[in-house]
Design an enzyme around this catalytic site. Structure first.
Site, PDB file in Angstrom:
ATOM      1  N   ALA A 120     115.595  44.080  54.092  1.00  0.00           N
ATOM      2  CA  ALA A 120     116.438  42.907  54.332  1.00  0.00           C
ATOM      3  C   ALA A 120     117.142  42.990  55.679  1.00  0.00           C
ATOM      4  CB  ALA A 120     117.464  42.763  53.211  1.00  0.00           C
ATOM      5  N   GLU A 121     117.486  44.195  56.093  1.00  0.00           N
ATOM      6  CA  GLU A 121     118.235  44.370  57.335  1.00  0.00           C
ATOM      7  C   GLU A 121     117.357  44.254  58.576  1.00  0.00           C
ATOM      8  OE1 GLU A 121     121.395  44.709  58.002  1.00  0.00           O
ATOM      9  OE2 GLU A 121     122.156  44.767  55.949  1.00  0.00           O
ATOM     10  N   SER A 122     116.169  44.847  58.558  1.00  0.00           N
ATOM     11  CA  SER A 122     115.393  44.960  59.804  1.00  0.00           C
ATOM     12  C   SER A 122     113.916  44.637  59.671  1.00  0.00           C
ATOM     13  CB  SER A 122     115.515  46.380  60.354  1.00  0.00           C
ATOM     14  OG  SER A 122     114.857  47.301  59.482  1.00  0.00           O
ATOM     15  N   TYR A 207     121.843  37.030  51.058  1.00  0.00           N
ATOM     16  CA  TYR A 207     121.420  38.422  51.287  1.00  0.00           C
ATOM     17  C   TYR A 207     121.342  39.175  49.959  1.00  0.00           C
ATOM     18  CZ  TYR A 207     122.128  43.267  53.044  1.00  0.00           C
ATOM     19  OH  TYR A 207     122.042  44.616  53.310  1.00  0.00           O
TER      20      TYR A 207
END
Length: 560
Positions: A120-122, A207
């Site tokens: 999800a972050e990168s 998110y």
């Protein structure tokens, strides 16, 4: 075999580096590519994305039957082409699984939980840098990098260790509550403490929903291929107009070469040798956008009958009303072309014996694309002394070679064909009447949709008509054949000028006509197939108007 401009063993695009003896290293190329991507990402991220949009609460909620916890997707989801039952699957990525496993054990975390946060972050990009300067696979802030004594935030092992350590802290702080831990990771523990729970930030709720859906192999609002995809986020509207990083790479590869700019020498001397200018080029090519505000509306009135404490039947009337403002793109002046989008209000009313519903959503009526195509890009090349008509195509082909995504984007538009051959000029005295090129089910309508191959929201500039392989395709009207050949993602393709209209027939198996032939309405011109970027046998059929421009028209409004 990898393309010429992709480094063997790394998968990284090569901008300048020629090998170990070169003063310019592959590491410098990688840094340059990351700069291109960050320019692209920063510009794109200023616009609201799908998850933020879908999980936002409506601006106005009223009525004695209204759900005060409703989101945009809850109210207008059927017009967003989303599904709440489709499982959201995390992309497979085994490159760092060993590290995720070790760090999950070290900090007593679930392997899938740690990996899902990294995704999800990168999107598993170890060189990712956000607009807030968070870095690496786990997008660690400078404060966390300093606190944990991380020497190299782009080192996957160090970065994942930092992210796992922080997640362990947050889980302990919130008594193992994953949603609160994720909220803290995304918005900061201060925001969670301030609101005594998940903060009401649409980005944060989206998110959390995305990650929890992966962990539960369950439901989240994700795009699916359905009709009525006109309630769209800002990012979905601007994505096709953004400056893809590969264009910046191709420009630097050519304009930054001393053979072109004339400042010969080695790069250790200031302003000598290879001189990339990513930010300058991006500013020249950055799209100019115009938007209109549109109010989504939903009203529902219904009655329910129940028995009260005295045994009497009581009928009560309930109402729920929701309103929410969205922004619709009406004009985009991009490096490729100028686009005009025409939206209208669509009102849906349903009345039953005990209920009444009224819904107002936007409906895309038409899209006009104006040339000269790639004008800004061409002018930039001319300003640097590259005046040959082939130079523009060279930049585009080089960008397509560097980045598969751009290769697909470029081939989903006919603009590249227009710089090679003009299909918008000329004149034909036709009747103007068009009929069906083949009869069949409309498997995908005109308008915004989720592309069946790319799984991204795109403008569908025609209609798809289901038909078997080898089925005969007829000319929709009298006209002159102006193009026969391969048209990128459209595969084998025929374009006919009918005078007032032009028609395109795509994903063909073979041709029964040639360029320059005058054809009659109903004449067989080709046979159907699934060539190009296609998910199955069908005919993609487009109708356009305009001289020197392309105005896309819904074929269903034209065909007899």
């Amino acid at each position: 075999m990898l393309p010429k401009y992709i480094a063997l063993g790394t998968g990284s695009p090569v901008i300048y580096s020629y090998g170990e003896e070169d003063v310019w290293s592959l590491e410098q190329d990688i840094e340059l590519v990351n700069e291109y991507k960050e320019l692209d990402r920063t510009w794109t991220n200023q616009f609201e994305d799908f998850y933020t949009f879908a999980y936002k609460k409506p601006d106005s909620i009223n009525g004695n039957g209204a759900d005060n916890d409703a989101t945009v997707k809850d109210v207008w989801g059927s017009y967003m082409a989303i599904s709440s039952v489709q499982p959201l699957n995390m992309p497979e990525n085994t490159s760092y699984d060993d590290i995720f496993q070790v760090k999950a054990q070290k900090y007593n975390l679930e392997f899938d939980f740690l990996k899902a946060v990294a995704w999800a972050e990168s999107s598993f990009n170890p060189r990712a840098v956000s607009s807030a300067d968070c870095k690496g696979l786990m997008q660690l802030s400078k404060a966390k990098i300093d606190e944990y004594g991380i020497d190299d935030p782009f080192n996957p092992e160090q970065n994942i260790d930092g992210g796992a350590r922080y997640l362990r802290y947050l889980l302990d702080k919130y008594d193992g509550d994953k949603e609160l831990a994720l909220a803290g990771y995304n918005a900061g523990p201060g925001a969670v403490d301030e609101y005594n729970g998940v903060p009401p930030y649409s980005e944060t709720t989206g998110y959390i929903a995305k990650i929890m859906a992966v962990l539960e192999n369950g439901s989240v609002a994700v795009p699916t291929l359905e009709e009525g995809v006109n309630v769209v986020s800002e990012q979905e509207q601007i994505k096709q107009h953004r400056v893809n990083w590969a264009i910046l790479g191709a420009l630097d590869r050519i304009l930054g070469d001393p053979i072109i700019h004339g400042k010969h020498g080695i790069e250790t001397i200031k302003d000598r040798g290879r001189i990339p200018k990513p930010e300058e080029h991006f500013n020249i090519l950055e799209p100019e956008l115009e938007w209109d505000t549109f109010e989504l509306y939903y009203f529902h009135r219904w009655t329910e009958t129940h028995t009260n404490e005295d045994g009497e039947e009581v009928t009560e009337t309930y109402r729920e009303e929701y309103r929410h403002d969205i922004t619709l793109l009406t004009y985009a002046d991009s490096y490729e072309a100028k686009y005009h989008y025409d939206w209208e209000e669509k009102v849906i009313e349903n009345e039953g014996e005990d209920s009444y519903t009224k819904i107002i959503v936007p409906e895309l009526q038409s899209v006009k694309k104006e040339g000269p195509y790639f004008e800004r890009l061409d002018n930039l090349l001319i300003e640097n002394g590259l005046t040959n008509e082939n130079d523009l195509e060279l930049v585009l082909r080089l960008a397509m070679n560097m980045n598969e995504d751009f290769y697909i984007d470029a081939n989903l538009s006919s603009s590249l064909i227009e710089i090679i051959k003009d299909t918008e000029g000329g004149y034909y005295e036709g009747s103007g009447d068009l009929t069906w090129p083949i009869r069949g089910e409309i498997t995908s309508p005109f308008g915004m949709r989720v592309h069946p191959i790319l799984k991204e929201r795109r403008l569908h500039t025609g209609i798809d008509i289901g038909c078997p392989r080898g089925a005969e395709i007829k000319a929709a009207g009298d006209g002159i054949v102006v193009f026969v050949g391969n048209n990128g993602a459209y595969g084998k393709c025929v374009i006919i000028n009918h005078g007032e209209y032009r028609t395109m027939y795509a994903h063909l198996l073979s041709y029964d006509t040639v360029q320059g032939e005058e054809v009659s309405q109903g004449q067989t011109i080709a046979k159907a197939d699934s060539t190009g970027l296609s998910s199955g046998d069908h005919l993609h059929f487009e109708v356009t108007t305009g001289e020197g421009e392309t105005n896309y028209v819904d074929p269903l409004t034209i065909l007899d």
